[in-house]
Write an enzyme that holds these catalytic residues in place. Structure first.
Site, short mmCIF file in Angstrom:
data_model
loop_
_atom_site.label_atom_id
_atom_site.label_comp_id
_atom_site.label_asym_id
_atom_site.label_seq_id
_atom_site.Cartn_x
_atom_site.Cartn_y
_atom_site.Cartn_z
N GLU A 1 0.27 5.23 0.77
CA GLU A 1 -0.66 6.24 1.27
C GLU A 1 -0.29 7.63 0.77
OE1 GLU A 1 -0.83 5.71 5.54
OE2 GLU A 1 -2.24 4.04 5.31
N CYS B 1 -10.35 -4.92 0.14
CA CYS B 1 -11.49 -3.99 0.23
C CYS B 1 -12.37 -4.16 -1.01
CB CYS B 1 -10.99 -2.55 0.35
SG CYS B 1 -10.37 -1.81 -1.17
N ASN C 1 0.83 -1.20 0.00
CA ASN C 1 0.00 0.00 0.00
C ASN C 1 0.87 1.26 0.00
OD1 ASN C 1 0.59 -0.92 2.66
ND2 ASN C 1 -1.03 0.32 3.54
N CYS D 1 -4.16 0.62 -2.54
CA CYS D 1 -4.02 -0.63 -1.77
C CYS D 1 -2.95 -1.53 -2.40
CB CYS D 1 -5.33 -1.39 -1.75
SG CYS D 1 -6.72 -0.51 -1.04
N CYS E 1 -10.84 -3.04 -4.40
CA CYS E 1 -9.87 -4.00 -4.95
C CYS E 1 -10.56 -5.24 -5.50
CB CYS E 1 -8.83 -4.38 -3.90
SG CYS E 1 -7.65 -3.07 -3.59
N GLU F 1 -3.09 -4.67 -3.07
CA GLU F 1 -3.63 -5.59 -4.07
C GLU F 1 -3.63 -4.95 -5.46
OE1 GLU F 1 -4.86 -4.72 -1.13
OE2 GLU F 1 -6.34 -6.18 -0.39
#
Ligand SMILES: [Zn+2]
Length: 136
Positions: A53, A95, A51, A62, A98, A64
């Site tokens: 940010e 999430c 990830n 993310c 994703c 993924e």
């Protein structure tokens, strides 16, 4: 529908290890919640992501999606499995955003969620996103 299993194939062990290594490179200064992911292609190649940010939180990417995009921009289109590693009591699942992005490349994708203690949960993507958006 949720399969909880502590058994891992050699494939899965390697994929989880790669996701764990990727997790160490996560950029998560705000949430401190580091996630690593590794996607296995049908041809047997592995691409990783973590990830990333942003001070404008909504722009966070993310692990993924970073792993998947890494594979896609390398020319890959067919995927077998994705491993996601988090430092949580129970392994975290991807999430919703994703899940939708992963479904672009097939609902049969196997999603292996693992924590740092080696606990795993396995799903088919279609179990995690039963009625995802489709263009047709
Ligand atoms: Zn996500």
């Amino acid at each position: 529908m949720v399969k909880v299993s502590g058994k891992k194939s050699e494939d899965e062990k390697k994929l989880i290890q790669k996701a764990k290594e990727a997790r160490a490179k996560a950029y998560a200064p705000y949430s401190k919640f580091k996630v690593g992911a590794a996607v296995l292609t049908q041809k047997g190649k592995i691409y990783t992501g973590a990830n990333v940010e942003c001070a404008s939180y909504g722009l966070t990417a993310c692990a993924e999606r970073v792993a998947l995009y890494n594979a896609v921009v390398s020319g890959e289109r067919e995927f077998k499995k994705i491993a996601v590693v988090t430092d949580t009591k129970d392994p975290s699942t991807p999430c919703g955003l994703c899940r939708q992005v992963l479904s672009e490349f097939g609902e049969e994708l196997e999603v292996i969620c693992a924590n740092l203690q080696g606990k795993i949960r396995k799903f088919k993507l279609k179990e995690l996103l039963p009625y995802g958006f489709e263009k047709e």
